[in-house]
Write a protein that holds these residues in place. Structure first.
Motif, PDB file in Angstrom:
ATOM      1  N   PRO A 235       0.823  -1.210   0.000  1.00 19.64           N
ATOM      2  CA  PRO A 235       0.000   0.000   0.000  1.00 19.64           C
ATOM      3  C   PRO A 235       0.861   1.266   0.000  1.00 19.64           C
ATOM      4  O   PRO A 235       1.891   1.333   0.674  1.00 19.64           O
ATOM      5  CB  PRO A 235      -0.812  -0.126   1.297  1.00 19.64           C
ATOM      6  CG  PRO A 235      -0.894  -1.603   1.538  1.00 19.64           C
ATOM      7  CD  PRO A 235       0.397  -2.167   1.046  1.00 19.64           C
ATOM      8  N   ALA A 236       0.424   2.248  -0.761  1.00 15.76           N
ATOM      9  CA  ALA A 236       1.224   3.463  -0.961  1.00 15.76           C
ATOM     10  C   ALA A 236       1.608   4.138   0.342  1.00 15.76           C
ATOM     11  O   ALA A 236       2.728   4.633   0.492  1.00 15.76           O
ATOM     12  CB  ALA A 236       0.458   4.430  -1.859  1.00 15.76           C
ATOM     13  N   LEU A 237       0.705   4.171   1.306  1.00 15.66           N
ATOM     14  CA  LEU A 237       1.001   4.837   2.564  1.00 15.66           C
ATOM     15  C   LEU A 237       2.068   4.099   3.377  1.00 15.66           C
ATOM     16  O   LEU A 237       2.836   4.718   4.117  1.00 15.66           O
ATOM     17  CB  LEU A 237      -0.270   4.987   3.405  1.00 15.66           C
ATOM     18  CG  LEU A 237      -1.267   6.064   2.955  1.00 15.66           C
ATOM     19  CD1 LEU A 237      -2.527   6.002   3.811  1.00 15.66           C
ATOM     20  CD2 LEU A 237      -0.633   7.450   3.053  1.00 15.66           C
ATOM     21  N   LEU A 238       2.123   2.784   3.237  1.00 10.50           N
ATOM     22  CA  LEU A 238       3.101   1.993   3.977  1.00 10.50           C
ATOM     23  C   LEU A 238       4.456   1.911   3.281  1.00 10.50           C
ATOM     24  O   LEU A 238       5.478   1.632   3.911  1.00 10.50           O
ATOM     25  CB  LEU A 238       2.581   0.569   4.184  1.00 10.50           C
ATOM     26  CG  LEU A 238       1.659   0.304   5.365  1.00 10.50           C
ATOM     27  CD1 LEU A 238       1.217  -1.156   5.372  1.00 10.50           C
ATOM     28  CD2 LEU A 238       2.355   0.642   6.676  1.00 10.50           C
ATOM     29  N   ARG A 239       4.460   2.157   1.988  1.00  9.85           N
ATOM     30  CA  ARG A 239       5.664   1.943   1.192  1.00  9.85           C
ATOM     31  C   ARG A 239       6.898   2.677   1.726  1.00  9.85           C
ATOM     32  O   ARG A 239       7.981   2.081   1.802  1.00  9.85           O
ATOM     33  CB  ARG A 239       5.391   2.311  -0.265  1.00  9.85           C
ATOM     34  CG  ARG A 239       6.325   1.619  -1.259  1.00  9.85           C
ATOM     35  CD  ARG A 239       5.833   1.858  -2.680  1.00  9.85           C
ATOM     36  NE  ARG A 239       4.482   1.321  -2.857  1.00  9.85           N
ATOM     37  CZ  ARG A 239       3.601   1.811  -3.725  1.00  9.85           C
ATOM     38  NH1 ARG A 239       3.910   2.849  -4.482  1.00  9.85           N
ATOM     39  NH2 ARG A 239       2.405   1.251  -3.836  1.00  9.85           N
ATOM     40  N   THR A 275       2.720  14.325   1.242  1.00 14.19           N
ATOM     41  CA  THR A 275       2.603  14.467   2.696  1.00 14.19           C
ATOM     42  C   THR A 275       1.387  13.708   3.224  1.00 14.19           C
ATOM     43  O   THR A 275       0.331  13.704   2.592  1.00 14.19           O
ATOM     44  CB  THR A 275       2.485  15.957   3.074  1.00 14.19           C
ATOM     45  OG1 THR A 275       3.616  16.666   2.557  1.00 14.19           O
ATOM     46  CG2 THR A 275       2.442  16.120   4.584  1.00 14.19           C
ATOM     47  N   PHE A 276       1.569  13.079   4.369  1.00 11.13           N
ATOM     48  CA  PHE A 276       0.464  12.352   4.993  1.00 11.13           C
ATOM     49  C   PHE A 276       0.698  12.281   6.491  1.00 11.13           C
ATOM     50  O   PHE A 276       1.781  12.614   6.979  1.00 11.13           O
ATOM     51  CB  PHE A 276       0.344  10.944   4.410  1.00 11.13           C
ATOM     52  CG  PHE A 276       1.659  10.265   4.200  1.00 11.13           C
ATOM     53  CD1 PHE A 276       2.308   9.648   5.242  1.00 11.13           C
ATOM     54  CD2 PHE A 276       2.265  10.272   2.952  1.00 11.13           C
ATOM     55  CE1 PHE A 276       3.520   9.040   5.068  1.00 11.13           C
ATOM     56  CE2 PHE A 276       3.494   9.666   2.759  1.00 11.13           C
ATOM     57  CZ  PHE A 276       4.125   9.045   3.816  1.00 11.13           C
ATOM     58  N   LYS A 277      -0.309  11.830   7.219  1.00 11.42           N
ATOM     59  CA  LYS A 277      -0.207  11.732   8.674  1.00 11.42           C
ATOM     60  C   LYS A 277       0.320  10.348   9.083  1.00 11.42           C
ATOM     61  O   LYS A 277      -0.026   9.342   8.469  1.00 11.42           O
ATOM     62  CB  LYS A 277      -1.576  11.962   9.324  1.00 11.42           C
ATOM     63  CG  LYS A 277      -2.129  13.363   9.117  1.00 11.42           C
ATOM     64  CD  LYS A 277      -3.517  13.487   9.748  1.00 11.42           C
ATOM     65  CE  LYS A 277      -4.096  14.876   9.540  1.00 11.42           C
ATOM     66  NZ  LYS A 277      -5.456  15.002  10.129  1.00 11.42           N
ATOM     67  N   LEU A 278       1.117  10.338  10.135  1.00 12.67           N
ATOM     68  CA  LEU A 278       1.646   9.073  10.636  1.00 12.67           C
ATOM     69  C   LEU A 278       0.510   8.137  11.030  1.00 12.67           C
ATOM     70  O   LEU A 278       0.575   6.923  10.790  1.00 12.67           O
ATOM     71  CB  LEU A 278       2.557   9.336  11.839  1.00 12.67           C
ATOM     72  CG  LEU A 278       3.177   8.109  12.501  1.00 12.67           C
ATOM     73  CD1 LEU A 278       4.033   7.336  11.518  1.00 12.67           C
ATOM     74  CD2 LEU A 278       4.007   8.533  13.719  1.00 12.67           C
ATOM     75  N   LYS A 335       2.555  15.164  10.516  1.00  9.66           N
ATOM     76  CA  LYS A 335       2.654  15.017   9.067  1.00  9.66           C
ATOM     77  C   LYS A 335       4.105  14.867   8.616  1.00  9.66           C
ATOM     78  O   LYS A 335       4.998  15.555   9.123  1.00  9.66           O
ATOM     79  CB  LYS A 335       2.023  16.226   8.371  1.00  9.66           C
ATOM     80  CG  LYS A 335       0.512  16.338   8.563  1.00  9.66           C
ATOM     81  CD  LYS A 335      -0.051  17.529   7.797  1.00  9.66           C
ATOM     82  CE  LYS A 335      -1.561  17.623   7.965  1.00  9.66           C
ATOM     83  NZ  LYS A 335      -2.128  18.785   7.239  1.00  9.66           N
ATOM     84  N   LEU A 336       4.321  13.965   7.686  1.00  7.08           N
ATOM     85  CA  LEU A 336       5.632  13.750   7.095  1.00  7.08           C
ATOM     86  C   LEU A 336       5.479  13.530   5.599  1.00  7.08           C
ATOM     87  O   LEU A 336       4.424  13.092   5.128  1.00  7.08           O
ATOM     88  CB  LEU A 336       6.336  12.527   7.685  1.00  7.08           C
ATOM     89  CG  LEU A 336       6.544  12.396   9.180  1.00  7.08           C
ATOM     90  CD1 LEU A 336       5.408  11.600   9.791  1.00  7.08           C
ATOM     91  CD2 LEU A 336       7.881  11.720   9.458  1.00  7.08           C
ATOM     92  N   THR A 337       6.564  13.786   4.869  1.00  6.40           N
ATOM     93  CA  THR A 337       6.580  13.393   3.464  1.00  6.40           C
ATOM     94  C   THR A 337       6.994  11.930   3.402  1.00  6.40           C
ATOM     95  O   THR A 337       7.523  11.368   4.375  1.00  6.40           O
ATOM     96  CB  THR A 337       7.579  14.234   2.653  1.00  6.40           C
ATOM     97  OG1 THR A 337       8.911  13.957   3.123  1.00  6.40           O
ATOM     98  CG2 THR A 337       7.275  15.718   2.772  1.00  6.40           C
TER      99      THR A 337
END
Length: 357
Positions: A235-239, A275-278, A335-337
């Motif tokens: 999954p993109a968020l986990l990658r 950018t997304f949230k942890l 938030k992190l990139t």
């Protein structure tokens, strides 16, 4: 080469300090430096204080550092004088960066959590760590010398042999034989020491090359080292986290091979700057990703990505934001990139594999 000047550095952080205070802090600085040089655990303790992270209840860090700071200042309180504690811890870490201790910049980067945490010098420690890490990584393998085994240096026993030949009676056969045996053993020890140094040099260089080759094949293959599946299927968020953990697991010595950070960015492609949230990353975790974590980290606040992944993959209860913040000093909605998360996971994994967290 310029010398690290504690007084100058301390005055930069505390310009109104009196001379007596500076003298006391200088003594504390030297004692903390000595302890840190003898134990990587104390270096990590200092990172907790420098970034003002929550100290685990089972830790003796406060007792250790507090006793040092109270030695020349009996009124000092590590629980109340938080900023001053952070100043001294920051300066000890900065000195270690100045002295090019290879693991210290990894610890500092991990503690800084992609710049989301700040030291009393307004990210100055993080900037110094970035420069030191860049220098160490570039230097690794750039000046390899050809290992050589040198012969031992012979002792001066010719005078004994001469006296024996004169027949004066001053020297007996047994004395000469003992001297020859002692000289022989000394030369053997010198040769073994020289050979061990040559083997160590060759082994270190071979390890570096093996890491770089593994990293290259990992990048070309696009296959997760830990999960044994194509990275494109993750999954993109986990990658990003998987990429960082994969690479960190393949590293056997700090500071890691040159080019690692470029490969991380290439592996993420266009998603590197998204950018997304942890917390959203954590929601993507399931038992399918249990191979990412085999056991919980011992230094949760230094390795919060591994910490929260361990909470989900090793525990039976859902992660609660308040609990995570209490242990990590961070909010789950931080938030992190993608690149920031991957690099954070990489540094954490390296420290974990080396047994420091």
């Amino acid at each position: 080469m310029a010398v690290f000047d504690f007084v100058s550095e301390y005055r930069g952080l505390q310009p109104t300090a009196e001379r007596e205070q500076i003298t006391a802090r200088s003594a504390s600085f030297e004692k903390a430096m000595a302890d840190a040089n003898g134990s990587i655990d104390r270096v990590i303790d200092l990172a907790y204080f420098a970034y003002r992270l929550p100290i685990p209840v089972e830790s003796d860090a406060s007792q250790w550092f507090g006793s040092i700071l109270r030695t020349d200042d009996p009124t000092f309180s590590i629980d109340l004088d938080i900023e001053e504690t952070a100043r001294i811890a920051t300066l000890v870490l900065r000195r270690r960066l100045y002295d090019n201790f290879i693991t210290t910049p990894i610890i500092v980067h991990s503690a800084a959590f992609a710049g989301k945490r700040q030291t009393v010098d307004k990210h100055g420690l993080s900037y110094a760590s970035r420069q030191t890490l860049a220098d160490l990584v570039k230097r690794r393998g750039s000046s390899v010398t050809r290992p050589q085994i040198s012969s031992g240096k012979a002792g001066a026993i010719s005078e004994l042999i001469k006296k024996l030949g004169d027949g004066s009676g001053e020297t007996e056969n047994v004395q000469v034989f003992e001297a020859i045996l002692e000289d022989y053993n000394s030369q053997i020890k010198q040769v073994v020491t020289s050979a061990n140094k040559a083997v160590e040099t060759a082994w270190t260089e071979n390890r570096r090359l093996a890491e770089e080759i593994d990293l290259l094949w990992w990048h070309l293959g696009g296959h997760s080292y830990l999960l044994d599946r194509p990275i494109a299927e993750i999954p993109a968020l986990l990658r990003p986290a998987v990429v960082g953990m994969d690479i960190g697991e393949m590293i056997s010595a700090a500071p890691g091979p040159h080019g690692t950070y470029g490969i991380i960015r290439k592996a993420l492609g266009e998603t590197a700057d998204e950018t997304f949230k942890l917390g959203d990353v954590v929601k993507e975790l399931s038992r399918d990703f249990s191979d990412l974590i085999s056991n919980q980290v011992s230094r949760y606040a230094i390795a919060p990505v591994h910490g929260v992944f361990g909470d989900v993959l090793l525990g039976d209860t859902p992660v609660v934001g308040a609990q995570f913040k209490r242990r990590a000093g961070l909010a789950l909605d931080t938030k992190l990139t993608g690149y920031e998360l991957a690099v954070q996971a990489y540094h954490e994994r390296m420290l974990k594999k080396l047994g420091h967290v």
